[in-house]
Scaffold this motif. Structure first.
Motif, PDB file in Angstrom:
ATOM      1  N   THR A 283       0.996  -1.201  -0.007  1.00 49.83           N
ATOM      2  CA  THR A 283      -0.243  -0.254  -0.684  1.00 49.83           C
ATOM      3  C   THR A 283       1.001   1.278   0.187  1.00 49.83           C
ATOM      4  O   THR A 283       0.493   2.074  -0.726  1.00 49.83           O
ATOM      5  CB  THR A 283      -1.218  -0.054   1.274  1.00 49.83           C
ATOM      6  N   ALA A 284       1.492   1.165   0.476  1.00 49.59           N
ATOM      7  CA  ALA A 284       2.571   2.212   1.092  1.00 49.59           C
ATOM      8  C   ALA A 284       3.161   2.661  -0.430  1.00 49.59           C
ATOM      9  O   ALA A 284       3.585   4.020  -0.812  1.00 49.59           O
ATOM     10  CB  ALA A 284       4.050   2.201   1.401  1.00 49.59           C
ATOM     11  N   SER A 285       3.883   1.888  -1.637  1.00 38.85           N
ATOM     12  CA  SER A 285       5.080   1.829  -2.983  1.00 38.85           C
ATOM     13  C   SER A 285       3.227   2.381  -3.548  1.00 38.85           C
ATOM     14  O   SER A 285       3.724   3.289  -4.509  1.00 38.85           O
ATOM     15  CB  SER A 285       4.779   0.602  -3.020  1.00 38.85           C
ATOM     16  N   GLN A 286       2.133   1.960  -3.663  1.00 42.63           N
ATOM     17  CA  GLN A 286       1.202   2.455  -3.939  1.00 42.63           C
ATOM     18  C   GLN A 286       0.698   3.752  -4.132  1.00 42.63           C
ATOM     19  O   GLN A 286       1.105   4.798  -5.212  1.00 42.63           O
ATOM     20  CB  GLN A 286      -0.306   1.125  -4.449  1.00 42.63           C
ATOM     21  N   VAL A 287       0.349   4.253  -2.644  1.00 41.89           N
ATOM     22  CA  VAL A 287      -0.136   5.617  -2.665  1.00 41.89           C
ATOM     23  C   VAL A 287       1.543   6.036  -3.475  1.00 41.89           C
ATOM     24  O   VAL A 287       1.550   7.807  -3.574  1.00 41.89           O
ATOM     25  CB  VAL A 287       0.464   5.684  -1.161  1.00 41.89           C
ATOM     26  N   TYR A 288       2.533   5.560  -2.877  1.00 46.62           N
ATOM     27  CA  TYR A 288       3.730   6.657  -3.235  1.00 46.62           C
ATOM     28  C   TYR A 288       3.861   6.908  -4.927  1.00 46.62           C
ATOM     29  O   TYR A 288       3.942   8.281  -5.540  1.00 46.62           O
ATOM     30  CB  TYR A 288       4.915   6.085  -2.590  1.00 46.62           C
TER      31      TYR A 288
ATOM     32  N   GLU B 194       3.185  22.833   0.365  1.00 50.87           N
ATOM     33  CA  GLU B 194       4.280  22.857   1.479  1.00 50.87           C
ATOM     34  C   GLU B 194       4.614  21.450   2.161  1.00 50.87           C
ATOM     35  O   GLU B 194       5.568  21.218   2.318  1.00 50.87           O
ATOM     36  CB  GLU B 194       3.561  23.369   2.092  1.00 50.87           C
ATOM     37  N   VAL B 195       3.763  20.737   2.271  1.00 50.96           N
ATOM     38  CA  VAL B 195       3.921  19.525   2.501  1.00 50.96           C
ATOM     39  C   VAL B 195       4.432  18.171   2.337  1.00 50.96           C
ATOM     40  O   VAL B 195       4.300  17.049   2.593  1.00 50.96           O
ATOM     41  CB  VAL B 195       2.321  18.478   3.624  1.00 50.96           C
ATOM     42  N   LEU B 196       4.364  18.335   0.601  1.00 51.72           N
ATOM     43  CA  LEU B 196       4.795  17.191  -0.674  1.00 51.72           C
ATOM     44  C   LEU B 196       6.457  16.846  -0.305  1.00 51.72           C
ATOM     45  O   LEU B 196       6.287  15.484  -0.097  1.00 51.72           O
ATOM     46  CB  LEU B 196       4.577  17.776  -1.925  1.00 51.72           C
TER      47      LEU B 196
ATOM     48  N   MET C  38       6.390  11.938   0.701  1.00 52.68           N
ATOM     49  CA  MET C  38       7.464  11.234   0.300  1.00 52.68           C
ATOM     50  C   MET C  38       7.848  11.156   0.880  1.00 52.68           C
ATOM     51  O   MET C  38       8.096   9.785   0.741  1.00 52.68           O
ATOM     52  CB  MET C  38       8.219  12.572  -1.378  1.00 52.68           C
ATOM     53  N   SER C  39       8.986  11.504   2.337  1.00 52.33           N
ATOM     54  CA  SER C  39      10.115  11.399   3.070  1.00 52.33           C
ATOM     55  C   SER C  39       9.662  10.063   3.928  1.00 52.33           C
ATOM     56  O   SER C  39       9.970   9.750   4.094  1.00 52.33           O
ATOM     57  CB  SER C  39      10.357  12.441   3.663  1.00 52.33           C
ATOM     58  N   VAL C  40       8.322  10.516   4.521  1.00 47.54           N
ATOM     59  CA  VAL C  40       6.968   9.905   5.321  1.00 47.54           C
ATOM     60  C   VAL C  40       7.051   8.412   4.531  1.00 47.54           C
ATOM     61  O   VAL C  40       7.612   7.426   5.419  1.00 47.54           O
ATOM     62  CB  VAL C  40       6.495   9.974   5.620  1.00 47.54           C
TER      63      VAL C  40
END
Length: 1237
Positions: free
Chosen positions: A1158-1163, A1176-1178, A1182-1184
């Motif tokens: 899921t994390a890979s797909q969200v990225y 501002e938070v992009l 991406m880092s998280v």
């Protein structure tokens, strides 16, 4: 084909391409090698292509600029090509002019015999050199043209070739074989078409080959070489043999090379006798000192025997003895004969037979029409009394007789051929001694009419010795007594079969005996074989029809044919041959059950065939042969019923009490078949079977079961076989049948654990019997259920019907409760057996107990926690319900305890339809498919029965549910069950006698599936099935169930199923893209399927895969503006918010693999859709996503996930209680939302 160039390999990729080309060429060669006849013949277009390929490769090899690696690669391809048809065929394609000798020799300069990477190069060079050695010029003429440098000694070409041959005769690779070919190349390789006149060079006078073809039989035996080098070469070979030992690897390699050079189609085979005779005695003495028969290496012993044989033939003059050619015209021919896997043998055949015409033979053998001259009282004078036989011949014969007893077949074959060839050249008296020695081997091994323990392999090869001699006329030295004895031996050999371990031996013995019978036809006049015609013809017919081995059956058929054609005395020969030809005897069932009946119609063969079955086949070690023999006896009984009743059946009854399991089992089967055949004969003439059987036989039949039971033969190792046989003989005994049904669990895959569990519940006496049966549970599989159930039905119908349609009250009250109680057994096989037994009960036993029986069977078909894996029991329960419905019939107003009526039909449908959702899986796979298949079949049978008798009992909602469930199965992923469901669906749809009422959308279905078109559809093929099944999505009644089945197929694993089901679904979706209402209806149905199967991984996971495919192909783009479909992240508004909520729930899933995916797909989603996250938070988002270890503990992961929710402005998921002890996450949602697990 890859292109070869002189450029060196520039990279590993090019080397990989070369390796791939070699692999593909080797694969192609292997395919041709398995079917040699598939290789192109000479002169054909493919053969021209082969020649072009070889010429191209040879041009590359002869090119001075070619790099070594390229040359080696070319030789590898040449080696692969030569393997297609063998090196002898391809030798003719090598350049073999005088100008080729020196270049080929020069190529050996850079070769390293120890380089195992380039052995193909050396092998091909040696073959090439062997064919250039056949030039018709003295090698000394070529020495004058050799260029020399200052200070170098010129080496003659003859010496160089001999040095090369000697150096490669002791290497460990295949080049050793080519070196042996080089030493003595046979002249027949020269007989290829002449390039000038296209005639065979043996008949061509445009080259000097014709003049020297007899002299140039090989390098060593060339006129110029044999004078100077033959003695030294033989001396070197014998010294090498003497120094080598077969106890070391190096010694074995050296001895192999020497023996090949001396014998294996080389010097002593192709060399002239006058050249080899001076050295024969020395070679024989050296060979005797080597003690090759003691070696463990097969090839050394084989080559040793072949060399001994060649030496013996060298000692004797190359002519057929005069005594073996007496009588009629002698016809000598060369023929290559191949039989039953034997190697081709080049032999001389001397025929005493003056007439080879089949018609003439038959006319001459007719009474009063024989014009053949009588045989002379004594054979023609040998004319060789003054012929002194060399001393070495006796040693040769002795070693060949020893070779007959070798443990390996190839060695024995060589010895057998050698003895036959030697006998053809010996004077009569000595030939008689050889014949007597071989016959003594038979005498020592046959005692009191039985075969003692002896090396069985040599018997067949001793018979082959007689065959080899018979083909030359040697067997004419037999007197009548010796011939009678030998024929009796051959008759025993024709039926020799002995069990050794899990298989039998004797097939090659029987094959050799057929071989000898084949030779008899060519060696003897009909008058000489007349006393033995009856025995030989019967034995050959029996072997051709009843032998277990197909090669033996075909060999016997060919021998019978040869005798019919050449002797003309075999009874009804032509009639039998037209039926039992080479191809007809290939099918063993056809032989036992059909051909045997035809042949038995001739009285000369009837009793011998029956006697053979009783004495040799009823007790055969192979159970299939015993069963076929019993059926064959059944078919042959009408030919001689009195003989069978008075002689055969009493003998079989005695065999039923044998201590041998195979004999006992086969005898009981045969008793059953013979008794049934006699019963049918009696019934045809309105007689009683007791008219054929006397009282003693009848009593013996009745007592068979009790005798077996008293001896505990239904238990233990052979109990399973005896149960099946016992159920067959008289329709079974009730106790035996019940015990068989109870014991079926003993052969299940969990036998060990089950026995331990059962022993706790049995009393000590019962444990003893159980332990006796536990021996065979691990080694056999029961087929007793079907036999026992059929026997049960026969027993009840015959003995338990008090009046027509009425059963005794006591038997019904006792049996049915007993059977119903067994349905709750903890053993699955017991449930299977008694379910089948209830289904086989006749109507008069079910009357008054129908409701009770149906209730018990319904409980078997239900899944409970304790019997989830009992799929076979549920399957058999469904089959039993269906059979009962067919048995008792249907009556709307009938009593529910006697027939199927409106009061119990709903319960039957509920049981059958309930099993349509059985998707149980275990280590065997989808075992629930067996249950679903039985449910579909049962539903079809019941629906058709109701339509024929009481269509009012088919209600609309019931018919709709049946059709929808079957349609779902027709769209699922398993080919066999999908095809079965499609056939059931179409049978119900197209039934018109009368039609099934209340079929939903009948007209639309008939237009989608017209009767004429669907008859040719292969429903097992996904490419044909899914395009038709997906059309049902357009019918609202079927859409839900078809979509449910398609979800499993589209999201499956089988490539062909996934591809074709997906394509068919896309085609349907493409057709409704412009129909908003149809698309909306499809989407609602899809959501309904998902909601109903959220907790069902089998459906939900596959459905998500299908949904991903649909979204990726833009099947729902029409909903972009309307924002109605949940799950499309590219759409803004509430849809996107709901998607993000679901994704963040998955980021906190208990399974690490789901969190990481899921994390890979969200990225990827954040990178794809720039408007999804504020600028501002992009970077922090991406880092998280990239830095968090999503396979860490849940508390850590959920903390990072909640941080992402805050960054994207999505409410955090909350932990909610479940079952008061566990907590799970759920998104903040309105009260109407369902809680996700």
């Amino acid at each position: 084909m890859m292109v070869l160039s002189n450029e060196p390999a520039a990279s590993a990729a090019e080397e990989e391409v070369e390796d791939d080309a070699l692999v593909r060429a080797s694969t192609l060669e292997a395919n041709y090698g398995q079917i040699p006849g598939a290789a192109p013949p000479s002169g054909s277009t493919p053969w021209t292509l082969v020649k072009w390929m070889m010429n191209s490769l040879l041009d590359l090899v002869q090119d001075k600029t070619s790099v070594p690696n390229l040359v080696h690669l070319a030789f590898k391809f040449l080696y692969i090509i030569t393997k297609v048809r063998g090196y002898k065929v391809f030798l003719r394609l090598f350049p073999h002019e005088v100008a080729n000798v020196q270049p080929v020799l020069d190529m050996f300069t850079g070769q390293n015999p120890k380089d195992h990477e380039t052995w193909e190069t050396r092998y091909m060079l040696l073959l090439w050199l062997s064919v250039t050695c056949l030039i018709p010029f003295d090698f000394s003429r070529l020495d004058g043209n050799l260029p020399t440098q200052t200070g170098e000694t010129r080496v003659p070409i003859m010496d160089r070739i001999l040095q090369i041959a000697e150096s490669y005769l002791v290497v460990s690779d295949k080049a050793r074989d080519a070196a042996a070919v080089l030493v003595s190349k046979h002249c027949q390789s020269l007989l290829w078409p002449c390039e000038s006149c296209q005639e065979g060079q043996a008949n061509c006078y445009c080259s000097p080959v014709k003049a020297i073809k007899e002299e140039a039989s090989g390098f060593i035996t060339r006129p110029d070489v044999k004078q100077r080098k033959m003695a030294s070469f033989l001396d070197w070979s014998l010294c090498t043999l003497a120094r080598s030992s077969f106890h070391t690897i190096e010694g074995v390699i050296a001895m192999d090379g020497m023996l090949q050079a001396l014998d294996r189609a080389q010097i002593f085979k192709h060399g002239k006798r006058e050249d080899c005779l001076p050295y024969a005695s020395t070679v024989l003495q050296c060979l005797d000192r080597c003690r090759l028969p003691e070696s463990n290496h097969i090839l050394l012993r084989k080559f040793g025997v072949k060399l001994v044989q060649r030496l013996g033939l060298t000692f004797l003059k190359p002519k057929v003895a005069a005594w073996s050619a007496c009588g009629a015209e002698v016809k000598v021919a060369h023929m290559a004969f191949c039989w039953g896997g034997k190697h081709p043998v080049l032999v001389h055949m001397g025929y005493r037979r003056g007439c080879r015409s089949l018609a003439a033979n038959l006319q001459l053998c007719a009474p009063g029409k024989s014009d053949r001259k009588p045989l002379p009282d004594s054979p023609t004078s040998d004319g060789d009394e003054d012929y002194d036989v060399p001393e070495g011949v006796e040693t040769v014969i002795e070693q060949l007789l020893v070779g007959l007893k070798d443990k390996d077949t190839v060695v024995r074959w060589s010895a057998a051929k050698g003895i036959g060839r030697m006998a053809g050249r010996l004077p009569r008296e000595l030939a008689d001694d050889v014949v007597g020695s071989v016959l003594d081997c038979f005498r020592r091994r046959i005692r009191h009419g039985t075969v003692d323990a002896w090396p069985w392999q040599s018997w067949g090869d001793e018979a082959c010795c007689y065959h080899r001699g018979s083909r030359r006329g040697d067997s004419l030295s037999f007197d009548v007594a010796a011939l009678k004895e030998f024929v009796s031996v051959i008759l025993k050999a024709l039926t020799y079969d002995e069990k050794r371990g899990a298989c039998s031996v004797g097939a090659n013995v029987r094959d050799a005996a057929c071989y000898v019978c084949w030779a008899f036809a060519r060696a003897y006049e009909p008058q000489e074989l007349t006393p033995f015609v009856t025995a030989i013809s019967s034995a050959l017919v029996i072997a051709a029809v009843f032998d277990r081995n197909v090669n033996c059956r075909r060999a016997a058929s060919a021998a019978f044919q040869e005798n019919v054609g050449r002797q003309g005395t075999f009874p009804h020969g032509i009639d039998i041959l037209t039926t039992a030809d080479y191809f007809a005897v290939g099918n063993i069932s056809n032989c036992f059950l059909i051909i045997s009946v035809f042949i038995a119609g001739f009285q000369e063969y009837t009793k011998p065939m029956i006697d053979h079955l009783v004495s040799m086949k009823i007790n055969h070690w192979d159970g299939a042969i015993r069963e076929l023999s019993a059926k064959a006896l059944h078919n042959l009984t009408p030919q001689v019923p009195e003989y069978v009743a008075t002689h055969v059946l009493p003998a079989l009854l005695v065999m039923t009490q044998s201590s041998d399991l195979h004999t006992r089992h086969g005898a009981i089967l045969a008793c059953a078949e013979v008794t049934y055949a006699l019963y049918k004969l009696a019934a045809q003439s309105n007689r009683l079977v007791t008219d054929y059987l006397d009282e003693k036989v009848v009593q013996s039949l009745k007592q068979t079961h009790q005798q077996l039971y008293d001896r505990h033969l239904y238990r233990g190792l052979g109990g399973e076989l005896m149960r099946q046989a016992g159920d067959t003989i008289i329709g079974g005994w009730q106790w035996l049948i019940h015990d068989t049904l109870r014991s079926l669990h003993l052969v299940s895959s969990h036998s060990r654990q089950q026995i331990k569990m059962l022993q706790l519940t049995y009393t000590p006496p019962e444990q003893v019997a159980l332990q006796e049966q536990s021996c065979d549970m691990l080694v056999t599989h029961s087929s007793g259920e079907e036999v026992a159930v059929s026997a049960l039905a026969a027993l009840y119908c015959e003995y338990y019907e008090k009046e027509p349609g009425e059963a005794g009250l006591s038997i019904a009250k006792e049996l049915i409760p007993q059977y119903l109680a067994e349905l709750q057994s903890p053993e699955e096989m017991t449930r299977c057996g008694f379910s089948s037994a209830l289904g086989a009960l006749p109507a008069f036993l079910l009357r008054g107990h129908l409701q009770q029986v149906l209730s018990g069977l319904r409980r078997v078909t239900c899944i409970s926690p304790n019997d989830v894996s009992f799929a076979e029991a549920r399957r058999d329960g469904l089959k039993a319900i269906s059979r009962i419905c067919q048995t008792v019939g249907v009556n709307t107003q009938g009593p529910p305890d006697e027939v199927i009526c409106k009061e119990n039909i709903s319960e039957v449908f509920a049981a059958l339809l309930g099993c349509m959702s059985d998707y149980t899986t275990d280590s065997r796979g989808d075992v629930g498919a067996w249950v679903r298949e039985a449910a579909m079949t049962s539903l079809m049978d019941l629906m058709l029965l109701l339509a024929r008798t009481e269509p009012v009992l088919i209600e609309a909602h019931t018919c709709e549910r049946v059709m929808c469930c079957v349609a779902q199965q027709a769209s699922e992923k398993i080919d066999r069950f999908r095809a079965h469901a499609a056939r059931v669906f179409l049978n119900l749809l197209h039934c018109d006698s009368p039609p099934i009422p209340h079929v939903p959308h009948r007209k639309e279905l008939e237009s989608l599936f017209p009767r004429s078109d669907v008859a040719t559809v292969n429903w097992n093929a996904p490419s044909q099935a899914f395009p038709l099944i997906t059309q049902l999505l357009g019918l609202p009644t079927y859409r839900y169930h078809v979509l449910l089945g398609l979800a499993v197929s589209v999201g499956g694993l089988t490539e062909s199923t996934v591809r074709h089901s997906t394509q068919s679904l896309f085609e349907y979706m493409k057709g409704i893209q412009k129909d908003a209402q149809a698309l909306e209806s499809f989407s609602e149905t899809l959501l309904k399927v998902f909601e109903d199967n959220l907790l069902n991984d089998r459906v939900s996971v596959s459905l998500l895969k299908m949904l991903d495919q649909l979204l990726a192909n833009g099947c729902f783009d029409i909903f972009t503006a309307e924002e109605k479909l949940c799950g499309m992240v590219q759409f803004s508004g509430d849809v996107r918010k709901k998607v993000l909520l679901q994704l963040f729930l998955l980021l906190g899933h208990p399974f690490p693999v789901i969190r990481k995916s899921t994390a890979s797909q969200v990225y990827e989603m954040v990178l794809t859709y720039s408007d999804l996250v504020d600028a501002e938070v992009l970077e922090e988002v991406m880092s998280v996503l990239s830095d968090t270890a999503w396979d860490a503990g849940l508390p850590v992961v959920r903390e990072q996930r909640n941080h992402l929710c805050d960054l994207l402005g999505v409410p955090r998921p909350q932990l909610v209680p479940k079952d008061c002890s566990l907590f799970q996450e759920a998104e903040p949602r309105p009260p109407s939302w369902d809680v996700l697990p």
